[in-house]
Design a protein around this motif. Structure first.
Motif, PDB file in Angstrom:
ATOM      1  N   GLN A 127       3.948  -5.541   3.437  1.00 21.91           N
ATOM      2  CA  GLN A 127       4.211  -6.621   2.495  1.00 21.91           C
ATOM      3  C   GLN A 127       5.051  -6.130   1.326  1.00 21.91           C
ATOM      4  O   GLN A 127       5.938  -6.848   0.845  1.00 21.91           O
ATOM      5  N   ALA A 128       4.786  -4.919   0.867  1.00 20.23           N
ATOM      6  CA  ALA A 128       5.585  -4.367  -0.229  1.00 20.23           C
ATOM      7  C   ALA A 128       7.035  -4.183   0.205  1.00 20.23           C
ATOM      8  O   ALA A 128       7.973  -4.467  -0.555  1.00 20.23           O
TER       9      ALA A 128
ATOM     10  N   PRO B 151       2.752 -13.959  -7.349  1.00 22.58           N
ATOM     11  CA  PRO B 151       3.423 -12.670  -7.578  1.00 22.58           C
ATOM     12  C   PRO B 151       3.230 -12.107  -8.978  1.00 22.58           C
ATOM     13  O   PRO B 151       3.495 -10.922  -9.210  1.00 22.58           O
ATOM     14  N   ASP B 152       2.764 -12.953  -9.924  1.00 22.56           N
ATOM     15  CA  ASP B 152       2.505 -12.454 -11.279  1.00 22.56           C
ATOM     16  C   ASP B 152       1.130 -11.814 -11.401  1.00 22.56           C
ATOM     17  O   ASP B 152       0.804 -11.247 -12.456  1.00 22.56           O
ATOM     18  N   ALA B 153       0.317 -11.886 -10.345  1.00 16.68           N
ATOM     19  CA  ALA B 153      -1.057 -11.379 -10.419  1.00 16.68           C
ATOM     20  C   ALA B 153      -1.105  -9.866 -10.201  1.00 16.68           C
ATOM     21  O   ALA B 153      -0.263  -9.293  -9.496  1.00 16.68           O
ATOM     22  N   THR B 154      -2.109  -9.249 -10.786  1.00 15.33           N
ATOM     23  CA  THR B 154      -2.464  -7.868 -10.454  1.00 15.33           C
ATOM     24  C   THR B 154      -3.676  -7.948  -9.536  1.00 15.33           C
ATOM     25  O   THR B 154      -4.745  -8.413  -9.957  1.00 15.33           O
ATOM     26  N   VAL B 155      -3.502  -7.533  -8.291  1.00 18.40           N
ATOM     27  CA  VAL B 155      -4.543  -7.704  -7.281  1.00 18.40           C
ATOM     28  C   VAL B 155      -5.100  -6.344  -6.874  1.00 18.40           C
ATOM     29  O   VAL B 155      -4.362  -5.468  -6.415  1.00 18.40           O
ATOM     30  N   HIS B 156      -6.417  -6.198  -7.047  1.00 19.05           N
ATOM     31  CA  HIS B 156      -7.130  -4.991  -6.640  1.00 19.05           C
ATOM     32  C   HIS B 156      -7.964  -5.321  -5.395  1.00 19.05           C
ATOM     33  O   HIS B 156      -8.554  -6.402  -5.312  1.00 19.05           O
ATOM     34  N   ALA B 157      -8.035  -4.386  -4.461  1.00 16.88           N
ATOM     35  CA  ALA B 157      -8.820  -4.609  -3.242  1.00 16.88           C
ATOM     36  C   ALA B 157      -9.548  -3.328  -2.873  1.00 16.88           C
ATOM     37  O   ALA B 157      -9.011  -2.219  -3.042  1.00 16.88           O
ATOM     38  N   VAL B 158     -10.762  -3.484  -2.353  1.00 13.78           N
ATOM     39  CA  VAL B 158     -11.571  -2.316  -2.006  1.00 13.78           C
ATOM     40  C   VAL B 158     -12.170  -2.480  -0.619  1.00 13.78           C
ATOM     41  O   VAL B 158     -12.535  -3.587  -0.206  1.00 13.78           O
ATOM     42  N   GLU B 159     -12.239  -1.375   0.124  1.00 16.95           N
ATOM     43  CA  GLU B 159     -12.807  -1.359   1.470  1.00 16.95           C
ATOM     44  C   GLU B 159     -13.428   0.013   1.703  1.00 16.95           C
ATOM     45  O   GLU B 159     -12.861   1.036   1.305  1.00 16.95           O
ATOM     46  N   LYS B 160     -14.605   0.042   2.346  1.00 20.50           N
ATOM     47  CA  LYS B 160     -15.278   1.327   2.539  1.00 20.50           C
ATOM     48  C   LYS B 160     -15.042   1.940   3.914  1.00 20.50           C
ATOM     49  O   LYS B 160     -15.135   3.163   4.075  1.00 20.50           O
TER      50      LYS B 160
ATOM     51  N   ALA C 118      -6.467  -9.139   3.971  1.00 21.36           N
ATOM     52  CA  ALA C 118      -5.998 -10.518   4.116  1.00 21.36           C
ATOM     53  C   ALA C 118      -6.019 -11.303   2.805  1.00 21.36           C
ATOM     54  O   ALA C 118      -4.997 -11.856   2.379  1.00 21.36           O
ATOM     55  N   LEU C 119      -7.179 -11.387   2.154  1.00 19.82           N
ATOM     56  CA  LEU C 119      -7.277 -12.190   0.942  1.00 19.82           C
ATOM     57  C   LEU C 119      -6.417 -11.607  -0.184  1.00 19.82           C
ATOM     58  O   LEU C 119      -5.727 -12.346  -0.897  1.00 19.82           O
ATOM     59  N   ALA C 120      -6.455 -10.314  -0.341  1.00 17.91           N
ATOM     60  CA  ALA C 120      -5.683  -9.684  -1.415  1.00 17.91           C
ATOM     61  C   ALA C 120      -4.188  -9.917  -1.230  1.00 17.91           C
ATOM     62  O   ALA C 120      -3.474 -10.273  -2.171  1.00 17.91           O
ATOM     63  N   LEU C 121      -3.707  -9.749  -0.011  1.00 18.08           N
ATOM     64  CA  LEU C 121      -2.275  -9.892   0.245  1.00 18.08           C
ATOM     65  C   LEU C 121      -1.835 -11.344   0.193  1.00 18.08           C
ATOM     66  O   LEU C 121      -0.728 -11.651  -0.278  1.00 18.08           O
ATOM     67  N   ALA C 122      -2.691 -12.258   0.660  1.00 12.99           N
ATOM     68  CA  ALA C 122      -2.361 -13.677   0.563  1.00 12.99           C
ATOM     69  C   ALA C 122      -2.297 -14.107  -0.897  1.00 12.99           C
ATOM     70  O   ALA C 122      -1.431 -14.911  -1.297  1.00 12.99           O
ATOM     71  N   MET C 123      -3.195 -13.575  -1.710  1.00 13.80           N
ATOM     72  CA  MET C 123      -3.189 -13.899  -3.136  1.00 13.80           C
ATOM     73  C   MET C 123      -1.946 -13.323  -3.813  1.00 13.80           C
ATOM     74  O   MET C 123      -1.287 -14.000  -4.619  1.00 13.80           O
ATOM     75  N   ALA C 124      -1.592 -12.084  -3.507  1.00 14.06           N
ATOM     76  CA  ALA C 124      -0.410 -11.466  -4.109  1.00 14.06           C
ATOM     77  C   ALA C 124       0.862 -12.202  -3.702  1.00 14.06           C
ATOM     78  O   ALA C 124       1.806 -12.319  -4.487  1.00 14.06           O
ATOM     79  N   ASN C 125       0.878 -12.708  -2.474  1.00 16.12           N
ATOM     80  CA  ASN C 125       2.034 -13.471  -1.999  1.00 16.12           C
ATOM     81  C   ASN C 125       2.170 -14.786  -2.742  1.00 16.12           C
ATOM     82  O   ASN C 125       3.268 -15.189  -3.136  1.00 16.12           O
ATOM     83  N   ALA C 126       1.023 -15.470  -2.941  1.00 18.24           N
ATOM     84  CA  ALA C 126       1.046 -16.783  -3.596  1.00 18.24           C
ATOM     85  C   ALA C 126       1.207 -16.676  -5.103  1.00 18.24           C
ATOM     86  O   ALA C 126       1.756 -17.587  -5.734  1.00 18.24           O
TER      87      ALA C 126
ATOM     88  N   THR D  12       4.678  -8.671  -4.181  1.00 15.10           N
ATOM     89  CA  THR D  12       4.032  -7.851  -5.191  1.00 15.10           C
ATOM     90  C   THR D  12       3.029  -6.900  -4.535  1.00 15.10           C
ATOM     91  O   THR D  12       2.153  -7.346  -3.782  1.00 15.10           O
ATOM     92  N   PRO D  13       3.124  -5.592  -4.779  1.00 14.03           N
ATOM     93  CA  PRO D  13       2.161  -4.657  -4.176  1.00 14.03           C
ATOM     94  C   PRO D  13       0.745  -4.897  -4.700  1.00 14.03           C
ATOM     95  O   PRO D  13       0.562  -5.317  -5.847  1.00 14.03           O
ATOM     96  N   ILE D  14      -0.244  -4.644  -3.857  1.00 16.78           N
ATOM     97  CA  ILE D  14      -1.630  -4.692  -4.296  1.00 16.78           C
ATOM     98  C   ILE D  14      -2.102  -3.272  -4.577  1.00 16.78           C
ATOM     99  O   ILE D  14      -1.453  -2.297  -4.180  1.00 16.78           O
ATOM    100  N   ARG D  15      -3.223  -3.173  -5.282  1.00 22.98           N
ATOM    101  CA  ARG D  15      -3.809  -1.867  -5.573  1.00 22.98           C
ATOM    102  C   ARG D  15      -5.037  -1.704  -4.683  1.00 22.98           C
ATOM    103  O   ARG D  15      -6.034  -2.410  -4.860  1.00 22.98           O
ATOM    104  N   LEU D  16      -4.942  -0.809  -3.718  1.00 23.82           N
ATOM    105  CA  LEU D  16      -5.933  -0.679  -2.664  1.00 23.82           C
ATOM    106  C   LEU D  16      -6.766   0.579  -2.878  1.00 23.82           C
ATOM    107  O   LEU D  16      -6.220   1.654  -3.140  1.00 23.82           O
ATOM    108  N   TYR D  17      -8.092   0.429  -2.755  1.00 22.24           N
ATOM    109  CA  TYR D  17      -9.012   1.530  -3.026  1.00 22.24           C
ATOM    110  C   TYR D  17     -10.003   1.712  -1.876  1.00 22.24           C
ATOM    111  O   TYR D  17     -10.397   0.745  -1.230  1.00 22.24           O
ATOM    112  N   ALA D  18     -10.417   2.960  -1.690  1.00 22.30           N
ATOM    113  CA  ALA D  18     -11.542   3.263  -0.812  1.00 22.30           C
ATOM    114  C   ALA D  18     -12.798   3.244  -1.670  1.00 22.30           C
ATOM    115  O   ALA D  18     -12.891   3.978  -2.664  1.00 22.30           O
TER     116      ALA D  18
END
Length: 292
Positions: free
Chosen positions: A160-161, A136-145, A126-134, A166-172
């Motif tokens: 969203q992509a 679009p020039d940002a590089t957004v990284h997100a992590v979830e375990k 949620a936060l990562a995608l809302a930030m990337a939407n608002a 703007t795509p986010i970079r999602l990590y485990a």
């Protein structure tokens, strides 16, 4: 087949939900009807009559909501900022209170060109995608375990992509791991986090107790097990002048700011309240570089 007034069906739904102890029975009844009809809630008045199968379908949704299945599980979505997210079993449902944390983060980035943002404990994304939407020039990284939550985040990120954001970079990964995002140390403009923070044993509504993942809600005996690691991670990742915002329980109005102040590299620690005036999130800044 005699058509029936939608208004009466919604009134009956409201009565059933109120009797079941749902906090906002009228709102939920209207949102379920709007979902079923495929219209905005504000357009319900333009649908005076509906067919009996629609009334029956609404009754079934209301029955499940009265059993305290979360509204968002029934509609299949939730929102944060200008983003609509798919949610369901296995992932924490974003809450309206987090809008305030998002707004603080966006204000912090004003004037920052092409910012680097990290969302810790991203859940549905949620936060990562809302930030990337608002931004679009940002590089957004997100992590979830948690694998189930990460699957929802990947689904939302893909949607969203595909929509052109703007795509986010999602990590485990696990925020308690001191090596997480090691490659970003000292490079991040903004760290956001809505971690598990409810103290273990705290009474919570049935929607939370029976449907939100336990590990996404409860943060140990004092609710700070994950928050402590988040503070350390943020202090490590932030560039000088960068900001961090951490959502917390309303009993943490003193403890989370204290954890932030305990880090010598963090300053300008502030506590923020929600719309009801309860402590809701804390923020801080990384100390600026020394002047020569």
């Amino acid at each position: 087949m005699t058509r029936q007034p939608l208004r009466l069906a919604i009134l009956e739904a409201e009565r059933i939900l109120a009797a079941a102890g749902v906090a906002s029975p009228r709102t939920d009844a209207e949102l379920l009807a709007a979902h079923l009809l495929g219209v905005e809630r504000t357009k319900l008045m333009m649908v005076p009559l509906v067919d009996p199968p629609v009334v029956q379908a609404l009754h079934e949704l209301v029955r499940r909501r009265a059993a305290r299945v979360p509204l968002q599980h029934l509609t299949g979505d939730a929102s944060l900022g200008n983003v609509t997210l798919s949610v369901g079993p296995g992932v924490f449902v974003p809450r309206p209170e987090t809008e305030l944390l998002l707004a603080w983060g966006l204000a912090t980035l004003e004037g920052v060109d092409r910012p680097v943002v990290v969302d810790l404990c991203t859940g549905s994304g949620a936060l990562a995608l809302a930030m990337a939407n608002a931004r679009p020039d940002a590089t957004v990284h997100a992590v979830e375990k948690e694998p189930a939550a990460l699957a929802w985040a990947r689904r939302n990120a893909d949607q969203q992509a595909q929509a052109g954001d703007t795509p986010i970079r999602l990590y485990a990964g696990d925020v308690t791991d001191p090596m997480v995002f090691m490659e970003l140390e000292g490079l991040v403009d903004l760290v956001l986090c809505n971690p598990p923070y409810v103290p273990e044993g705290t009474p919570v509504p049935p929607e939370v107790r029976n449907h939100d993942p336990h590990e996404a809600v409860f943060g140990g005996r004092d609710g700070l097990d994950v928050v402590r690691h988040v503070v350390g991670c943020a202090a490590r990742l932030l560039r000088p002048g960068g900001g961090v915002a951490i959502e917390h329980d309303d009993t943490h109005g003193g403890s989370v700011p204290a954890l932030l102040r305990a880090r010598r590299v963090l300053e300008d620690v502030q506590e923020h309240t929600d719309l009801a005036g309860r402590p809701r999130f804390a923020t801080a800044r990384r100390t600026p570089p020394p002047t020569s």
